[in-house]
Scaffold this motif. Structure first.
Motif, mmCIF file in Angstrom:
data_model
loop_
_atom_site.group_PDB
_atom_site.id
_atom_site.type_symbol
_atom_site.label_atom_id
_atom_site.label_comp_id
_atom_site.label_asym_id
_atom_site.label_seq_id
_atom_site.Cartn_x
_atom_site.Cartn_y
_atom_site.Cartn_z
ATOM 1 N N ASP A 55 57.936 37.839 -46.899
ATOM 2 C CA ASP A 55 58.686 39.046 -47.229
ATOM 3 C C ASP A 55 57.741 40.119 -47.762
ATOM 4 O OD1 ASP A 55 58.029 38.097 -49.728
ATOM 5 O OD2 ASP A 55 60.082 37.683 -50.372
ATOM 6 N N THR A 56 58.252 41.305 -47.961
ATOM 7 C CA THR A 56 57.499 42.394 -48.566
ATOM 8 C C THR A 56 58.262 42.826 -49.805
ATOM 9 O OG1 THR A 56 56.707 43.101 -46.418
ATOM 10 C CG2 THR A 56 56.554 44.697 -48.192
ATOM 11 N N ARG A 57 57.597 42.883 -50.949
ATOM 12 C CA ARG A 57 58.285 43.208 -52.203
ATOM 13 C C ARG A 57 57.731 44.506 -52.778
ATOM 14 N NH1 ARG A 57 59.231 37.626 -55.451
ATOM 15 N NH2 ARG A 57 60.412 36.607 -53.792
ATOM 16 N N PRO A 58 58.591 45.370 -53.264
ATOM 17 C CA PRO A 58 58.128 46.647 -53.802
ATOM 18 C C PRO A 58 57.468 46.476 -55.175
ATOM 19 C CG PRO A 58 60.488 46.435 -54.089
ATOM 20 C CD PRO A 58 60.044 45.215 -53.340
ATOM 21 N N LEU A 59 56.593 47.398 -55.532
ATOM 22 C CA LEU A 59 55.938 47.395 -56.840
ATOM 23 C C LEU A 59 56.096 48.782 -57.446
ATOM 24 C CD1 LEU A 59 52.628 45.558 -55.947
ATOM 25 C CD2 LEU A 59 54.371 44.709 -57.522
ATOM 26 N N ASP A 60 56.035 48.842 -58.762
ATOM 27 C CA ASP A 60 56.184 50.118 -59.433
ATOM 28 C C ASP A 60 54.911 50.396 -60.235
ATOM 29 O OD1 ASP A 60 57.207 52.406 -60.490
ATOM 30 O OD2 ASP A 60 58.295 51.382 -62.102
ATOM 31 N N LEU A 61 53.875 50.812 -59.523
ATOM 32 C CA LEU A 61 52.598 51.083 -60.189
ATOM 33 C C LEU A 61 52.277 52.569 -60.044
ATOM 34 C CD1 LEU A 61 50.615 47.983 -58.936
ATOM 35 C CD2 LEU A 61 51.005 48.547 -61.337
ATOM 36 N N PRO A 62 51.652 53.164 -61.061
ATOM 37 C CA PRO A 62 51.329 54.592 -60.968
ATOM 38 C C PRO A 62 50.187 54.825 -59.983
ATOM 39 C CG PRO A 62 50.344 53.659 -62.933
ATOM 40 C CD PRO A 62 51.148 52.561 -62.304
ATOM 41 N N PRO A 63 50.112 56.029 -59.409
ATOM 42 C CA PRO A 63 48.967 56.331 -58.542
ATOM 43 C C PRO A 63 47.681 56.402 -59.365
ATOM 44 C CG PRO A 63 50.417 58.236 -58.744
ATOM 45 C CD PRO A 63 51.048 57.139 -59.520
ATOM 46 N N ARG A 64 46.573 56.100 -58.721
ATOM 47 C CA ARG A 64 45.272 56.203 -59.392
ATOM 48 C C ARG A 64 44.497 57.321 -58.719
ATOM 49 N NH1 ARG A 64 41.874 52.577 -58.618
ATOM 50 N NH2 ARG A 64 40.861 52.846 -60.617
ATOM 51 N N GLU A 65 43.775 58.107 -59.531
ATOM 52 C CA GLU A 65 43.035 59.220 -58.956
ATOM 53 C C GLU A 65 41.542 59.036 -59.121
ATOM 54 O OE1 GLU A 65 44.862 62.782 -60.471
ATOM 55 O OE2 GLU A 65 46.749 62.052 -59.603
ATOM 56 N N LEU A 66 40.830 59.453 -58.124
ATOM 57 C CA LEU A 66 39.388 59.241 -58.089
ATOM 58 C C LEU A 66 38.744 60.473 -57.478
ATOM 59 C CD1 LEU A 66 36.993 57.064 -58.092
ATOM 60 C CD2 LEU A 66 37.651 56.609 -55.734
ATOM 61 N N ARG A 67 37.821 61.118 -58.221
ATOM 62 C CA ARG A 67 37.014 62.157 -57.582
ATOM 63 C C ARG A 67 35.682 61.536 -57.217
ATOM 64 N NH1 ARG A 67 36.518 68.353 -59.064
ATOM 65 N NH2 ARG A 67 38.655 68.125 -58.303
ATOM 66 N N THR A 68 35.328 61.644 -55.940
ATOM 67 C CA THR A 68 34.131 60.942 -55.499
ATOM 68 C C THR A 68 33.482 61.683 -54.334
ATOM 69 O OG1 THR A 68 33.310 58.763 -54.831
ATOM 70 C CG2 THR A 68 35.453 59.398 -53.971
ATOM 71 N N VAL A 69 32.503 61.058 -53.717
ATOM 72 C CA VAL A 69 31.765 61.663 -52.615
ATOM 73 C C VAL A 69 32.160 60.947 -51.327
ATOM 74 C CG1 VAL A 69 29.464 62.176 -51.710
ATOM 75 C CG2 VAL A 69 29.868 62.193 -54.176
ATOM 76 N N ALA A 70 32.354 61.696 -50.263
ATOM 77 C CA ALA A 70 32.751 61.097 -48.989
ATOM 78 C C ALA A 70 31.923 61.664 -47.853
ATOM 79 C CB ALA A 70 34.237 61.364 -48.717
ATOM 80 N N VAL A 71 31.843 60.866 -46.791
ATOM 81 C CA VAL A 71 31.305 61.347 -45.522
ATOM 82 C C VAL A 71 32.496 61.347 -44.561
ATOM 83 C CG1 VAL A 71 30.597 58.980 -44.900
ATOM 84 C CG2 VAL A 71 29.553 60.906 -43.737
#
Ligand SMILES: [Zn+2]
Ligand SMILES: [Zn+2]
Length: 765
Positions: free
Chosen positions: A612-628
């Motif tokens: 099955d798939t079960r929902p979760l109630d977690l806050p979003p996490r934010e990350l400022r980083t470097v990307a290509v």
């Protein structure tokens, strides 16, 4: 030896798991007379241990250091790097009764080993002492006052020595040498922190009038001189010609065979290979039966325990009692136990060990008949270091790389040229990372006010910007004599931290602390309901309390595993560099990544069936980083045969494989990196694949990916194209960490996308 090793095990007829064999011939050692400047007392102490002279590389590095050139010696396992620093450092201590030496190693165990080696030389007045978290308070005072050879680690330097520098003033004034052992371990965010800890050390030492020479020792690594210069901020001369002797080694690349499809599978599942752990256990079993002393390297502690247990079981079935000649070996065992195991292996009482990685091993464990490497250890540097444990003077030895079922391992066993005859990776770090630089400047200011010239030492312009921001936020205050730390206590900075306090994993019933998980991984690994493995024991998470950073768990063995699902959102903050290749663009820049774990799947162990798939109630996490990232115009995609409905799957598959192959270019792990692909991104307004550093501020990986983009994406394309599957499998485009359940994925579309990108980039050059 290989055929004997493999005799009697179950490779399906007609398909050999061996994809490549390469024989490295024996190499004689090249000795040289003692350099004229080495203290006679030291020469006679070495003679008492049976050492009659240095290898050429030891003498070359030692002589440079003796003449006050900073030097890094980067040679193979067991090539005697210690003597390269011992000669100048001990000669100095013997000739000047006030001089001091500071030695740094990434682990306490290595510092303790080195301290014992120094004590064995029995030199008067040197008084080597280890100074770490375990050193009793009453001994610390003695060490500060009397030891002239202090062995410690960067964490201790950061937390104790530098903040308490006033009490170390005499030691620092007389400091002649700083030895940095195993310096290749200082990479990524940790490496960037250590680079600043060393700058803080240099600044304070200079204030007390000291002017030490730096001697670094590294495993074989790419551009060791540049890496050592970045780490210390000093010009460093590399010595890389290894003159120590080596026995002949046959190196074998080994791909476990595909398992036959199960007749009662209702849906057609992608093909799966025999597990690398089981394959390694079988090889280890054969080795013991043949009387071959063998060490198996396994990446996880649990994996090492599993391989040892499977091997023991197999042997006891063949010959009751034979299983006793196999042991597991990993960090967390007591030192005495580890020594006993090492001795038993060297004496032949034990024939086989399954162990975690090389740094945790005692330094003396070399000269084995065979080494099995279960899964590519992440870098060519550590591959050679592990293989280097095999080989006795005059004897033949064997090293086997057993591939796991993932894109990088699969690519490597089919592309031996990517392993052999190529320089090893450069150690990547980024001291300019603002998330490292800012906190480190606060530490420095709390030790002594920062002055204008200090900012040059800490990196120039980025340091000036960081200090301005810290002054504006009130952390630092500008006075005529410099910038002052305004708070009472010390800044709380963890060198090994990856953002936020680690989450403690606690057993509900007993309150026992089982371990910690860094905050970045906690939502994925420790959400309520997650199955969490700790040292081979399975637990289920009852509750994750983010405010207190605690996860409560209970031991349980459910017959399912859990897989977190997440949604990721990414926005471009700024573009640092770009390549405009017509319909294709390649970019490096800052991004904001928002990631939210939203649910998890429970899957039956064995069949992989989704329960099955079960929902979760977690806050979003934010990350400022470097990307290509790269963009491809929809028109070019269509011209390349990727129709609009297939674009998301093609980009997603290319993203997974690209992440899997990035460790080929940079010393990172696929778990250090994240990705996002989309058929139309709001900021680029085009189909885009992003690959970003998973650490705040970036750790240098995306930068490396940008700099080597053509080679990186070619290897990615090759890895997918040469995979034996038809529709995508764990060996090519599936990812174990996909937050989307590996859906959608289009293997052939990914090849078309990468071909289009590569040819546009090539046309431009
Ligand atoms: Zn495949
Ligand atoms: Zn994915």
């Amino acid at each position: 030896m290989l055929h004997r090793l493999r005799a009697g095990t179950a490779a399906p007829a007609g398909e050999s798991p061996v994809t490549h064999v390469r024989r490295e011939p024996a190499r004689p050692g090249r000795k040289t007379p003692w350099p004229g400047w080495v203290a006679p007392a030291l020469i006679s102490a070495y003679a008492d241990l049976g050492i009659t002279g240095p290898w050429e590389h030891q003498a070359a590095a030692a002589t440079l250091a003796h003449h006050k050139s900073h030097v890094v010696v980067a040679t193979g396992t067991a090539s005697g790097k210690s003597m390269a620093y011992q000669m100048p450092a001990l000669t100095k201590l013997l000739g000047d009764s006030r001089a001091t030496v500071l030695y740094l190693s990434p682990t306490k165990a290595l510092a303790a080993d080195q301290s014992r080696a120094l004590a064995r030389l029995g030199l008067d007045g040197v008084r080597p002492a280890t100074y770490d978290g375990d050193t009793p308070r009453e001994e610390r005072e003695w060490i500060r006052q009397h030891s002239r050879f202090v062995l410690t680690n960067p964490d201790m330097l950061h937390h104790a020595l530098l903040p308490g520098h006033a009490r170390w003033g005499t030691f620092l004034r007389r400091l002649e040498y700083v030895v940095i052992d195993e310096c290749h371990a200082y990479r990524g965010v940790f490496g960037s922190h250590v680079a600043h800890v060393l700058r803080r050390l240099r600044r304070l030492t200079a204030r007390y009038g000291g002017d030490p020479t730096f001697i670094l020792a590294s495993a074989t690594s790419g551009e060791p001189g540049d890496a050592a210069s970045r780490l210390t901020g000093l010009p460093v001369t590399p010595v890389t010609e290894d003159a120590s002797p080596r026995g002949a080694v046959t190196f074998v690349l080994w791909e476990p065979p595909l398992l036959p499809p199960s007749p009662d599978d209702e849906v057609e599942l992608p093909p799966v290979r025999r597990s690398a752990l089981r394959e390694t256990a079988d090889l280890l079993t054969d080795a013991v039966v043949a009387g071959v002393r063998t060490l198996a390297f396994v990446r996880s502690r649990r994996g090492a325990e599993v391989v040892a247990a499977m091997t023991r079981r197999g042997l006891d079935e063949a010959v009751p009692g034979l299983g006793d000649r196999v042991a597991a070996y990993r960090a967390g065992y007591l030192k005495e136990d580890r020594r006993a195991i090492e001795r038993a292996l060297l004496s032949g009482e034990l024939l086989a060990l399954a162990s975690t990685n090389a740094l945790e091993l005692g330094v003396d464990l070399v000269g084995l008949d065979a080494v099995l490497i279960c899964g590519y250890p992440g870098t060519r540097a550590s591959l050679w270091q592990q293989a280097g444990r095999a080989g006795r003077a005059g004897g033949e030895a064997l090293a086997v790389l057993v591939a796991r079922d993932d894109p990088l391992d699969t690519y490597l066993v089919h592309h031996p040229e990517a392993l052999f005859g190529r320089p090893v990776e450069a150690t990547v770090m980024d001291p300019a990372n603002p998330y490292v630089l800012g906190p480190q400047l606060c530490c420095a200011a709390s030790e002594a006010p920062l002055t204008e010239p200090d900012l040059e030492l800490f990196g120039g312009e980025p340091a000036r910007e960081a200090v301005a921001a810290l002054t504006a936020s009130g952390a630092l205050r500008r006075r005529p004599s410099g910038w002052y730390w305004t708070h009472r206590g010390r800044p709380a900075v963890d060198l090994r931290g990856t953002g936020g306090a680690p989450v403690s994993v606690v057993e509900s019933a007993t309150g026992r602390l089982l371990g910690t998980v860094d905050q970045g991984s906690s939502h994925v690994m420790l959400h309520a309901g997650a199955v969490y493995l700790h040292q081979g024991v399975s637990h289920v998470v009852d509750d994750l309390d983010l405010d207190d950073a605690v996860a409560l768990v209970h031991a349980a063995e459910p017959d399912w595993s859990t897989h977190a699902r997440d949604v990721t959102d990414l926005s471009v903050v700024s573009v640092r560099e770009r390549v405009d290749a017509g319909p294709v663009g390649l970019f490096l820049g800052e991004v904001d990544v928002t990631n939210q774990v939203v649910s998890y799947q429970r899957r039956r162990i064995g069949s992989g069936e989704v329960i099955d798939t079960r929902p979760l109630d977690l806050p979003p996490r934010e990350l400022r980083t470097v990307a290509v990232w790269f963009t491809v115009s929809p028109r070019l995609l269509a011209a390349s045969g990727v129709q609009p409905p297939d674009v998301p799957g093609a980009l997603h598959a290319a993203e997974h494989a690209a992440i899997g192959l990035l460790p080929l270019m940079a010393t990172c792990d696929r778990w250090d990196i994240g990705g996002l692909s989309t058929a139309n991104h709001q900021d680029t307004e085009a189909p885009t694949v992003f690959v970003y550093d998973g650490h705040p501020g970036g750790a240098g990986f995306a930068e490396r990916a940008y700099a080597t983009a053509s080679a990186w994406l070619s290897a990615t394309r090759e890895a997918i194209a040469s995979c034996g599957c038809e529709t995508g499998c764990p060996s090519c485009v599936q990812s174990p960490k996909c937050g989307n359940g590996n859906n959608p994925l289009d293997r052939n579309g990914a090849i078309a996308v990468l071909d289009a990108v590569l040819s546009a980039l090539a046309d431009r050059n």
